[in-house]
Design a protein around this motif. Structure first.
Motif, PDB file in Angstrom:
ATOM      1  N   THR A 106      47.902  45.305  40.360  1.00 52.67           N
ATOM      2  CA  THR A 106      46.688  45.630  40.987  1.00 52.67           C
ATOM      3  C   THR A 106      46.237  46.840  40.940  1.00 52.67           C
ATOM      4  O   THR A 106      46.739  47.485  39.854  1.00 52.67           O
ATOM      5  CB  THR A 106      47.387  45.646  42.390  1.00 52.67           C
TER       6      THR A 106
ATOM      7  N   VAL B 222      44.403  42.228  40.633  1.00 51.81           N
ATOM      8  CA  VAL B 222      44.369  42.111  41.996  1.00 51.81           C
ATOM      9  C   VAL B 222      43.948  43.165  42.602  1.00 51.81           C
ATOM     10  O   VAL B 222      43.915  44.310  42.097  1.00 51.81           O
ATOM     11  CB  VAL B 222      45.787  41.812  42.661  1.00 51.81           C
ATOM     12  N   ARG B 223      42.822  43.095  43.655  1.00 56.33           N
ATOM     13  CA  ARG B 223      42.342  44.024  44.270  1.00 56.33           C
ATOM     14  C   ARG B 223      43.163  44.368  45.734  1.00 56.33           C
ATOM     15  O   ARG B 223      43.907  43.703  46.205  1.00 56.33           O
ATOM     16  CB  ARG B 223      41.084  43.898  44.968  1.00 56.33           C
TER      17      ARG B 223
ATOM     18  N   GLU C 198      42.804  42.537  48.778  1.00 55.88           N
ATOM     19  CA  GLU C 198      43.521  41.198  48.881  1.00 55.88           C
ATOM     20  C   GLU C 198      44.888  41.373  49.296  1.00 55.88           C
ATOM     21  O   GLU C 198      45.299  40.470  49.928  1.00 55.88           O
ATOM     22  CB  GLU C 198      43.368  40.630  47.474  1.00 55.88           C
TER      23      GLU C 198
ATOM     24  N   VAL D 103      50.428  37.569  45.679  1.00 57.07           N
ATOM     25  CA  VAL D 103      48.993  37.719  45.694  1.00 57.07           C
ATOM     26  C   VAL D 103      49.085  38.480  44.194  1.00 57.07           C
ATOM     27  O   VAL D 103      48.827  39.273  44.110  1.00 57.07           O
ATOM     28  CB  VAL D 103      48.596  38.673  46.773  1.00 57.07           C
TER      29      VAL D 103
END
Length: 234
Positions: free
Chosen positions: A173, A199-200, A203, A226
Motif C-alpha cells: 500500500t 494499493v491506496r 481503498e 485488497v
C-alpha cells in the motif's frame, strides 16, 4: 447510526485512512498512537499494545470521552525484516508481540462491552504476505497469518451475540512503509500486481468501513484481500 470506533494504530498510513473514513461516515472515532499524535480533528489516545496496562488505559480514556467501543479496528503493526539465518529471537518475537498479541489484547478488552450490548464489529488488518509469504518476512508473515485463525475462531465464538470478526489483507500500500523500500524492489512488487499499481490507503479503508457497518452483519470470519489481485490463488 453513529457508533463509537477505536482504530488501534490510527495515527498514520492505513489506520489513519480508516479513521478518517469512519469519521466521514459519522462515527465517533478515537485512534491510538505511540509517539506521533494523529492530525487535528481526530481524538488521539496514547497506547503501546506491547504493554497491557497501556491498553487498559487507552480503552478507559476512549470510553470516558466517547462511550463504549462498538467498532474495533486493529491496524498496529511492525516489521523486523531479516532472512532466517540472520533473524534473532528478538527479531522474531517483536512482530508477534505487536501484531498478534496486541490484537488479542485490544480485542479481549473491546469484546467485554460488545457482549453486553450484543453488537460489535471487529476488523483486523493482516497482509497479503500472510497468504503468499515473502522472503525475509517469516516473522511478519507468521504474525499476520495467525490473525486469520484468531479471527475465525472468534467469529464462531461471538457470532451468536451480534459480533462479527473479519480480516482485511492489503497488498503493498502507498504508505511510508512502501516508500521506504528500495525503488527497484517496489517496482518488482508492482510488476506482479494485476492492476499494475500500489494499493491506496483509502481503498483499504473502504473495505474496513463496509465490514464495520450494519450492512455487514452476515459477514464474519472472512478474509477480504485488497491487493490489486496480487494474492490470487492463495
Amino acid at each position: 447510526m453513529a457508533r463509537t470506533a477505536l482504530v488501534v494504530g490510527g495515527n498514520r498510513g492505513i489506520g489513519l485512512a480508516v479513521a478518517r473514513r469512519l469519521a466521514d461516515e459519522g462515527h465517533h472515532v478515537a485512534v491510538t498512537y505511540r509517539q506521533e499524535p494523529p492530525p487535528a480533528g481526530l481524538l488521539g489516545v496514547p497506547c503501546d499494545v506491547t504493554d497491557l496496562d497501556s491498553v487498559r488505559d487507552a480503552f478507559d480514556r476512549a470510553e470516558e470521552l466517547l462511550g463504549s467501543v462498538d467498532v474495533l479496528v486493529h491496524s498496529a503493526g511492525i516489521t523486523r525484516d531479516r532472512l532466517l539465518y540472520a533473524m534473532s529471537e528478538e527479531d522474531f518475537a517483536l512482530p508477534l508481540l505487536t501484531n498478534l498479541t496486541g490484537a488479542y489484547r485490544v480485542t479481549r478488552r473491546a469484546v467485554r462491552g460488545m457482549l453486553r450490548r450484543r453488537w460489535g464489529r471487529i476488523v483486523l488488518l493482516s497482509s497479503q504476505v500472510a497468504l503468499s509469504g515473502e522472503a525475509g518476512q517469516a516473522n511478519y508473515s507468521a504474525s499476520k497469518a495467525a490473525l486469520v485463525g484468531f479471527a475465525r475462531s472468534l467469529a464462531r465464538e461471538l457470532g451468536g451475540r451480534g459480533i462479527t470478526v473479519n480480516v482485511v489483507a492489503p497488498g503493498l500500500t502507498d504508505t511510508d512503509m512502501a516508500a521506504a523500500l528500495p525503488e527497484e524492489r517496489r517496482e518488482a512488487i508492482v510488476a506482479g500486481v494485476p492492476v499494475g499499481r500500489l494499493v491506496r490507503p483509502e481503498e483499504v479503508a473502504a473495505a474496513v468501513a463496509f465490514l464495520a457497518s450494519a450492512d455487514a452483519g452476515a459477514v464474519t470470519g472472512a478474509v477480504l484481500p485488497v491487493d490489486g489481485g496480487a494474492g490470487m490463488g492463495h
